[in-house]
Every structure is written in C-alpha cells, then in structure tokens.
Design a protein around this motif. Sequence first.
Motif, mmCIF file in Angstrom:
data_model
loop_
_atom_site.group_PDB
_atom_site.id
_atom_site.type_symbol
_atom_site.label_atom_id
_atom_site.label_comp_id
_atom_site.label_asym_id
_atom_site.label_seq_id
_atom_site.Cartn_x
_atom_site.Cartn_y
_atom_site.Cartn_z
ATOM 1 N N ALA A 1 0.716 -1.070 0.023
ATOM 2 C CA ALA A 1 0.066 0.056 -0.213
ATOM 3 C C ALA A 1 0.775 1.194 0.152
ATOM 4 O O ALA A 1 0.848 2.173 -0.623
ATOM 5 C CB ALA A 1 -1.032 0.039 1.115
ATOM 6 N N ILE A 2 2.033 1.359 0.696
ATOM 7 C CA ILE A 2 2.924 2.393 0.826
ATOM 8 C C ILE A 2 3.749 2.613 -0.461
ATOM 9 O O ILE A 2 3.624 3.838 -0.863
ATOM 10 C CB ILE A 2 3.801 2.109 1.924
ATOM 11 N N ARG A 3 3.874 1.286 -1.134
ATOM 12 C CA ARG A 3 4.754 1.672 -2.279
ATOM 13 C C ARG A 3 3.674 2.099 -3.402
ATOM 14 O O ARG A 3 4.308 3.177 -4.202
ATOM 15 C CB ARG A 3 5.343 0.233 -2.732
ATOM 16 N N GLU A 4 2.647 1.492 -3.542
ATOM 17 C CA GLU A 4 1.565 2.038 -4.463
ATOM 18 C C GLU A 4 1.261 3.392 -4.302
ATOM 19 O O GLU A 4 1.139 4.096 -5.329
ATOM 20 C CB GLU A 4 0.439 1.033 -4.431
ATOM 21 N N ALA A 5 1.022 4.013 -3.223
ATOM 22 C CA ALA A 5 0.683 5.315 -3.074
ATOM 23 C C ALA A 5 1.973 6.308 -3.343
ATOM 24 O O ALA A 5 1.696 7.205 -4.007
ATOM 25 C CB ALA A 5 0.305 5.512 -1.637
ATOM 26 N N GLN A 6 2.962 5.860 -3.295
ATOM 27 C CA GLN A 6 4.176 6.645 -3.700
ATOM 28 C C GLN A 6 4.349 6.365 -5.027
ATOM 29 O O GLN A 6 4.425 7.504 -5.878
ATOM 30 C CB GLN A 6 5.378 6.101 -3.134
ATOM 31 N N GLU A 7 4.234 5.342 -5.722
ATOM 32 C CA GLU A 7 4.057 5.243 -7.215
ATOM 33 C C GLU A 7 3.172 6.093 -7.993
ATOM 34 O O GLU A 7 3.383 6.548 -8.943
ATOM 35 C CB GLU A 7 4.376 3.849 -7.599
ATOM 36 N N GLU A 8 2.041 5.968 -7.404
ATOM 37 C CA GLU A 8 0.876 6.368 -8.010
ATOM 38 C C GLU A 8 0.458 7.717 -7.862
ATOM 39 O O GLU A 8 -0.017 8.559 -8.672
ATOM 40 C CB GLU A 8 -0.538 5.534 -7.846
ATOM 41 N N CYS A 9 0.803 7.993 -6.730
ATOM 42 C CA CYS A 9 0.523 9.582 -6.226
ATOM 43 C C CYS A 9 1.393 10.404 -5.640
ATOM 44 O O CYS A 9 1.552 11.607 -5.415
ATOM 45 C CB CYS A 9 -0.714 9.362 -5.111
ATOM 46 N N GLY A 10 2.720 9.907 -5.410
ATOM 47 C CA GLY A 10 3.639 10.459 -5.057
ATOM 48 C C GLY A 10 3.719 10.888 -3.505
ATOM 49 O O GLY A 10 4.440 11.715 -3.159
ATOM 50 N N LEU A 11 3.047 10.176 -2.847
ATOM 51 C CA LEU A 11 2.968 10.449 -1.345
ATOM 52 C C LEU A 11 3.985 9.468 -0.567
ATOM 53 O O LEU A 11 3.896 8.237 -0.836
ATOM 54 C CB LEU A 11 1.352 10.277 -0.999
ATOM 55 N N GLU A 12 4.531 10.124 0.394
ATOM 56 C CA GLU A 12 5.177 9.129 1.409
ATOM 57 C C GLU A 12 4.319 9.112 2.637
ATOM 58 O O GLU A 12 4.153 9.894 3.347
ATOM 59 C CB GLU A 12 6.448 9.897 1.651
ATOM 60 N N GLY B 1 0.858 12.883 -7.854
ATOM 61 C CA GLY B 1 0.527 12.154 -9.098
ATOM 62 C C GLY B 1 -1.185 12.668 -9.247
ATOM 63 O O GLY B 1 -1.539 13.667 -9.067
ATOM 64 N N THR B 2 -1.852 11.590 -9.815
ATOM 65 C CA THR B 2 -3.068 11.708 -10.306
ATOM 66 C C THR B 2 -3.922 11.492 -8.844
ATOM 67 O O THR B 2 -3.432 10.953 -7.847
ATOM 68 C CB THR B 2 -3.655 10.684 -10.957
ATOM 69 N N GLY B 3 -5.165 12.113 -8.697
ATOM 70 C CA GLY B 3 -6.005 11.661 -7.737
ATOM 71 C C GLY B 3 -6.667 13.163 -7.390
ATOM 72 O O GLY B 3 -6.064 14.192 -7.833
ATOM 73 N N THR B 4 -7.966 13.116 -6.559
ATOM 74 C CA THR B 4 -8.659 14.024 -5.975
ATOM 75 C C THR B 4 -9.015 13.593 -4.607
ATOM 76 O O THR B 4 -9.460 12.595 -4.511
ATOM 77 C CB THR B 4 -9.665 14.403 -6.871
ATOM 78 N N TRP B 5 -9.503 14.850 -3.964
ATOM 79 C CA TRP B 5 -9.975 14.692 -2.599
ATOM 80 C C TRP B 5 -11.424 14.453 -2.634
ATOM 81 O O TRP B 5 -12.118 15.530 -3.273
ATOM 82 C CB TRP B 5 -9.467 15.494 -1.608
ATOM 83 N N LEU B 6 -12.248 13.510 -2.027
ATOM 84 C CA LEU B 6 -13.487 13.714 -1.861
ATOM 85 C C LEU B 6 -14.033 13.552 -0.338
ATOM 86 O O LEU B 6 -13.243 12.628 0.427
ATOM 87 C CB LEU B 6 -14.138 12.439 -2.479
ATOM 88 N N PRO B 7 -14.778 14.326 0.017
ATOM 89 C CA PRO B 7 -15.425 14.135 1.226
ATOM 90 C C PRO B 7 -15.964 12.840 1.401
ATOM 91 O O PRO B 7 -16.803 12.371 0.632
ATOM 92 C CB PRO B 7 -16.338 15.369 1.589
ATOM 93 N N GLU B 8 -15.686 12.133 2.987
ATOM 94 C CA GLU B 8 -16.260 10.856 3.145
ATOM 95 C C GLU B 8 -17.662 10.551 2.863
ATOM 96 O O GLU B 8 -18.157 9.824 2.042
ATOM 97 C CB GLU B 8 -15.822 10.499 4.473
ATOM 98 N N GLU B 9 -18.653 11.739 3.036
ATOM 99 C CA GLU B 9 -19.972 11.605 2.789
ATOM 100 C C GLU B 9 -20.292 11.799 1.279
ATOM 101 O O GLU B 9 -21.418 11.484 1.020
ATOM 102 C CB GLU B 9 -20.788 12.993 3.858
#
Length: 163
Positions: free
Chosen positions: A73-84, A121-129
């Motif tokens: 999960a950590i590796r994929e988040a870094q590869e896909e989104c650039g998140l550490e 990287g790609t992605g958007t934030w959606l409120p949980e609701e």
Amino acid sequence: PLSLLGAGAVGAGVFLVSRGGIHTEPEQQIAVAVIRSRLGILVQEREGDSLLKGSLEFPGGKIEDRESPLQTAIREAQEECGLELDPRSASEIWQQSHEYRDRRVHIHFLLFDDPGAVPAGTGTWLPEEALDEKFFPAANRQVIRLLKNSDRTRRPTSEEDRE
C-alpha cells in the motif's frame, strides 16, 4: 451408464474452466491505500482498457513476493500519487475476496491518516460523505459503506477534535 456419467462430468468441467466459470489460477493478493486527509479521501479515476475503466479507485496494486500488504500500500501510494505515507498511521480496516469475470482477488484495505497529504500524481480528494459506491468497482463497496457509516474508522482531523 457410469462411464457416460463420468464423461459428462469431465466435459462439464472442461467447459466451465474454458468459459471462466472455474478459476484455476490462485487468488491475486492486492493491497489498497485508503488515504484520509483533512480534505477527504483520495480517489483516482481508473484508466486503461479494462471493464472498470472510468470507475473510481483508491491507490493500490498487487502484493509482490516477500512484501506485506502494508508495504504494498505504501509503495503503490508513492508510485501512483507521489505520497510518502507513514506506516504508523495505518490500520487495516477491511479485507475480502472478490471474483471478477477474469480473476479472483483478495484485497487488503489499509486506512492511512495523513492530514498534510498533497498528491504529486493523479487523484482528487472527496469528502467521506460524498463517496458513492456506485462509482467504485464492486469489490470496494463494503469499504465505502464502512467509511461513510462507521465511527470506528473516523479519527480526529484537527487538534481541537482530539481534545
């Protein structure tokens, strides 16, 4: 008569395997990072030419040899989104097996709290609701319900909430 019955059973088995009704390959192990920040949950639009193209998904992918679901999960988040992501903020909130037409998967959903996350990287934030299970693959629907309805996965998002 028994020979005919046996031949029919073998024929039915061959037919089912050839049509994809019985999967002979092992379950693919998948890990998914459900990333929550003060802005909501990070989602991406699924790309490619699969049947799921255009649906929303969380960052994630196949668990490699000698890799844990957390590491994946950590590796994929870094590869896909650039998140550490900080492994200390993770908790596994759900896991399940799901059968698609072409494969069977076992998915580990890990929740990460990262109030300062800014994807490169790609992605958007959606409120949980605002998460709507109809826009996600069927294998994600239970997690969507859990995120929207369960106090168990909700954590404070500011210092005021923690007091």
